[in-house]
Design a protein around this motif. Structure first.
Motif, short mmCIF file in Angstrom:
data_model
loop_
_atom_site.label_atom_id
_atom_site.label_comp_id
_atom_site.label_asym_id
_atom_site.label_seq_id
_atom_site.Cartn_x
_atom_site.Cartn_y
_atom_site.Cartn_z
N THR A 286 -2.24 -1.87 -7.44
CA THR A 286 -1.08 -0.95 -7.28
C THR A 286 -1.45 0.28 -7.92
N CYS A 287 -1.00 1.49 -7.31
CA CYS A 287 -1.11 2.69 -7.98
C CYS A 287 0.43 3.34 -8.60
N LYS B 35 1.75 13.31 -14.94
CA LYS B 35 0.52 12.45 -15.45
C LYS B 35 -0.52 12.20 -14.25
N GLU B 36 -1.62 12.06 -14.56
CA GLU B 36 -2.57 11.40 -13.75
C GLU B 36 -2.29 9.98 -13.02
N PRO B 37 -2.39 9.82 -11.79
CA PRO B 37 -2.08 8.39 -11.19
C PRO B 37 -2.78 7.17 -12.03
N VAL B 38 -2.31 6.14 -12.12
CA VAL B 38 -2.90 4.97 -12.86
C VAL B 38 -3.03 3.82 -11.87
N GLU B 39 -4.23 3.42 -11.49
CA GLU B 39 -4.62 2.24 -11.02
C GLU B 39 -4.43 0.99 -11.78
N PHE C 259 5.37 3.45 -6.92
CA PHE C 259 4.48 2.55 -6.95
C PHE C 259 4.12 2.64 -5.57
N SER C 260 2.73 2.63 -5.33
CA SER C 260 2.39 2.49 -3.79
C SER C 260 0.72 1.54 -3.74
#
Length: 304
Positions: free
Chosen positions: A48-49, A55-59, A76-77
């Motif tokens: 999920t992301c 902030k930069e997206p976090v995987e 969350f996506s």
């Protein structure tokens, strides 16, 4: 020697707001706004992301853990497939207590254990400001186990539940920050404790808050010149050394005043003031009201 980090986590008095198990299927996006609570999530399986403002997206993948001590909104996506730009899902709680996102009968593609906690300390804003604003830990099974224990205990109706949950949350937070220590993290206490020069000075202040610390003394603890220490401390902690020391002393004073176990003269001695009047003047300037009035207004038993 005193562990400054454990002191701060203990003074925060973390309490479980809620914890839940979430299953998601298909493309999805879930957004929470105005949370104003500490947030953590453990990914049990899937990917999920996580997106947080500025902030930069976090995987995140199975085995990953994320903690945000102070969050107002997050998203969350799904990653594969990504959701359409206009898609927004709302979790639905099933009879089994699991929150489902997407088709209710579809097998879960992402499973997370999600929790929110609040900090009961009136000084939470100050204490949280000393912590990293985002912690991501990869593949640490103990955090998943601790998250599960918090959820199970919070949902149970057993004797001393609140006490156990608070202690479990303390362990969870300490373990997360400890595993996620990053020398390049944002300014704050953990970065300072990890620094070979600033760490000894921080521990010295916390071990002896009553000592009349000066910048030259603290610089000696750090093995640096006075100017180099002052600059390095401000850069790594985010505030000057004597300013940090004063904030910590006043935090301890507030805690003792609320607890009611010490009189003003004892508190003044414990945090390094030569007289009650000197402490009262400094405390009033810092807190906006005299210590005796603060104690009456904020006693832990609610009495006046």
């Amino acid at each position: 020697m005193t562990d400054p980090f454990s002191e701060i986590i203990s003074l925060l008095h973390p309490q479980a707001a809620y914890s839940k198990l979430s299953h998601a299927s298909g493309p999805f996006r879930v957004r929470r706004d105005d949370v104003n609570e500490a947030f953590y999530a453990s990914v049990l399986f899937g990917r999920t992301c996580l997106e947080i403002a500025e902030k930069e997206p976090v995987e995140l993948a199975a085995g990953d853990f994320v903690l945000i001590p102070a969050v107002k909104s997050f998203t969350f996506s799904s990653i594969n497939p990504p959701p359409p730009d206009d898609q927004l899902n709302h979790p639905v709680e099933g009879e089994d207590g699991i929150f489902r996102i997407g088709p209710p009968d579809a097998p879960p593609e992402v499973q997370q254990l999600i929790g929110h906690c609040t900090f009961a300390s009136p000084d939470a804003d100050l204490l949280v400001s000393l912590l990293p604003d985002l912690v991501v830990v990869r593949g640490e099974g103990r955090l998943e186990a601790l998250s599960g224990l918090v959820r199970d205990e919070a949902r149970a109706n057993r004797p001393a539940r609140d006490v156990i949950v608070e202690h479990l949350l303390q362990v969870l937070l300490i373990e997360a920050f400890r595993c996620g220590t990053d020398p390049n993290a944002t300014a704050g206490l953990l970065r300072g404790l990890a620094d070979l020069r600033i760490g000894p000075a921080l521990r010295a202040m916390h071990a002896a808050p009553a000592h009349n610390w000066t910048v030259p003394e603290l610089a000696k603890e750090a093995g640096l010149s006075r100017s180099a220490f002052f600059t390095q401390f401000d850069l790594i902690i985010g505030r000057p050394p004597i300013g940090y020391l004063m904030n910590w002393r006043m935090t301890l004073a507030k805690h003792m005043l609320r607890s009611g176990g010490h009189n003003i003269a004892e508190i003044a001695t414990k945090i390094g003031y030569g007289s009650s009047s000197a402490f009262s003047t400094a405390f009033t300037r810092y807190a906006g009201l005299p210590p005796a009035r603060y104690a009456r207004s904020n006693s832990v038993d609610g009495t006046s």
